[in-house]
Enzyme design. Structure first.
Site, mmCIF file in Angstrom:
data_model
loop_
_atom_site.group_PDB
_atom_site.id
_atom_site.type_symbol
_atom_site.label_atom_id
_atom_site.label_comp_id
_atom_site.label_asym_id
_atom_site.label_seq_id
_atom_site.Cartn_x
_atom_site.Cartn_y
_atom_site.Cartn_z
ATOM 1 N N ARG A 47 -89.401 -106.722 -52.201
ATOM 2 C CA ARG A 47 -90.133 -105.524 -52.629
ATOM 3 C C ARG A 47 -89.446 -104.301 -52.031
ATOM 4 O O ARG A 47 -88.512 -104.423 -51.235
ATOM 5 C CB ARG A 47 -91.632 -105.604 -52.264
ATOM 6 C CG ARG A 47 -91.921 -106.325 -51.000
ATOM 7 C CD ARG A 47 -92.321 -105.601 -49.768
ATOM 8 N NE ARG A 47 -92.391 -104.201 -49.798
ATOM 9 C CZ ARG A 47 -91.658 -103.406 -49.007
ATOM 10 N NH1 ARG A 47 -90.785 -103.921 -48.139
ATOM 11 N NH2 ARG A 47 -91.781 -102.110 -49.047
ATOM 12 N N ASP A 236 -90.694 -94.398 -55.298
ATOM 13 C CA ASP A 236 -90.350 -95.380 -56.335
ATOM 14 C C ASP A 236 -89.826 -94.709 -57.590
ATOM 15 O O ASP A 236 -89.090 -95.314 -58.360
ATOM 16 C CB ASP A 236 -91.564 -96.245 -56.671
ATOM 17 C CG ASP A 236 -91.789 -97.259 -55.553
ATOM 18 O OD1 ASP A 236 -92.371 -96.868 -54.517
ATOM 19 O OD2 ASP A 236 -91.336 -98.402 -55.694
HETATM 20 O O1 MRU Z 1 -95.105 -102.350 -53.535
HETATM 21 P P1 MRU Z 1 -93.904 -102.124 -52.684
HETATM 22 O O2 MRU Z 1 -94.007 -102.718 -51.329
HETATM 23 O O3 MRU Z 1 -92.626 -102.515 -53.408
HETATM 24 O O4 MRU Z 1 -93.853 -100.537 -52.498
HETATM 25 C C1 MRU Z 1 -92.831 -99.973 -51.744
HETATM 26 C C2 MRU Z 1 -92.916 -98.501 -51.636
HETATM 27 O O5 MRU Z 1 -93.806 -97.876 -52.158
HETATM 28 C C3 MRU Z 1 -91.789 -97.825 -50.934
HETATM 29 O O6 MRU Z 1 -92.238 -96.657 -50.310
HETATM 30 C C4 MRU Z 1 -90.704 -97.449 -51.962
HETATM 31 O O7 MRU Z 1 -90.395 -98.545 -52.773
HETATM 32 C C5 MRU Z 1 -89.466 -96.959 -51.300
HETATM 33 S S1 MRU Z 1 -88.705 -98.217 -50.315
HETATM 34 C C6 MRU Z 1 -87.274 -97.599 -49.670
#
Ligand code: MRU
Length: 350
Positions: A47, A236
């Site tokens: 993730r 994201d």
């Molecule tokens: O659901 P996740 O754990 O994939 O969400 C991750 C995040 O929201 C992070 O802040 C984002 O992906 C940036 S990671 C460098």
């Protein structure tokens, strides 16, 4: 130095650290097909936006490796089908489609299927290697914004685990620490998957960076009663106007930061900046299963049958963001002016 690898290409397979089991169990899984990679992205074995982009790129390398296609055209068709499957695994992070498009572009050049297979793997490796360089540059670019004694609030996990290595917002914290600043971090636990309490605290412990875990709802109280110098979060998808999709709870944190006049910094690679999406309203927000909220570690905590709403991300409006820190430099408002400039600068640098 943390002694783990988030993802690695080894013996013609993709090896992932299973993040669902951390911090209590360090177990690696070996994936051999794009279907397995798509499932691992969906169930969050891997993730974090940059990490899922790199994993998806290797998903195409697995497709190319297994393919029996005798012509370049039919191999390209197989790669496109695998890209669609991988793309559907998680919708919000733009890094997924960015990495897949990049590998498909590299694949489309050779006219010979053997060369095409090599080109796909080469591009996946390039994405993974660039990610680490990019993250270190983000950390260096952030330094002038930070005092010598600096207390952060950090949300979710944006460290080595969310990337190929080093991290983005956590990379900023790490660089500040490595450069001799006196760093302290309040770690948002990050309901419901607890990326902060499980993953960020694990990384900070290994790095020897002082920290305390707080519940997400404590950040306003912490800003009011203790000294907080900066909030740092990852992203994201950053729209052309600066609106930013990130882990659910980021928007609340930005509102609290504005109320307490604490600078709010979004940190991420320019591959997360999506200049084709005009604003946050156009970003699709992933909704995840209700059980992530009603259960913890498989134990039902809510009344049986009570429904839950589980958006995995939210949108922080650009007006709450002090700056967006990327490998191409620091973008400040107005973001529709500054973001294209840092994207262009990054193309020259990395
Ligand atoms: O659901 P996740 O754990 O994939 O969400 C991750 C995040 O929201 C992070 O802040 C984002 O992906 C940036 S990671 C460098």
């Amino acid at each position: 130095m943390p002694a783990f690898k988030t993802l690695e290409w080894k013996d013609d397979a993709l090896v992932l650290l299973d993040q669902r089991l951390l911090p209590h169990e360090v177990r690696y899984v070996e994936l051999c097909s794009p279907d397995e990679v798509a499932a691992a992205i969906r169930d969050m074995t891997v993730r974090g936006a940059p990490a899922i982009g790199a994993a998806a790129a290797y998903g195409l390398a697995l497709t190319a490796r297994a393919s029996q296609a005798a012509s370049a055209a039919s191999l390209l068709d197989e790669l496109r089908a695998a890209a669609e499957l991988l793309q559907a695994a998680r919708p919000t992070a733009v890094n997924l489609s960015w990495a897949l498009a990049r590998v498909l572009r590299a694949a489309a050049i050779p006219a010979d299927p053997k060369e095409m297979r090599a080109a796909v793997l080469r591009e996946a490796h390039a994405i993974a290697e660039e990610d680490v360089r990019t993250n270190k540059q983000i950390g260096l670019n952030a330094l002038p914004l930070l005092p010598d004694e600096v207390t952060f609030i950090h949300h979710c996990n944006t460290g080595a685990l969310a990337t190929v290595d080093y991290g983005t917002a956590l990379g900023v914290i790490r660089t500040a620490h490595e450069q001799g600043k006196k760093v302290f971090v309040y770690v948002d636990e990050t309901r419901p998957r607890l990326q902060g309490a499980r993953l960020t605290a694990w990384e900070l412990s290994q790095l020897g960076i002082p920290h305390q875990i707080i519940v997400d709802g404590a950040s306003g109280y912490v800003m009011k009663t203790r000294k907080v110098d900066a909030v740092v979060v990852g992203c994201d998808r950053v729209a052309a106007n600066g609106d930013t999709a990130n882990k659910i709870g980021t928007y609340n944190l930005a509102l609290a930061a504005r109320a307490h006049r604490v600078p709010f910094y979004v940190c991420g690679p320019t591959s997360t900046i999506d200049l084709n999406t005009p604003g946050g309203d156009q970003i699709r927000i992933e909704e995840r299963p209700e059980e992530e909220i009603t259960h913890i570690a498989g134990i039902l905590l809510a009344p049986a049958g009570s429904p839950a709403f589980n958006p995995a991300f939210d949108i922080t409006p650009a007006e709450l963001i002090s700056a967006i820190i990327s490998e191409g430099g620091i973008a400040r408002p107005p973001f529709d002016w500054s973001l294209p400039r840092v994207v262009a600068a990054a193309r020259k640098k990395i």
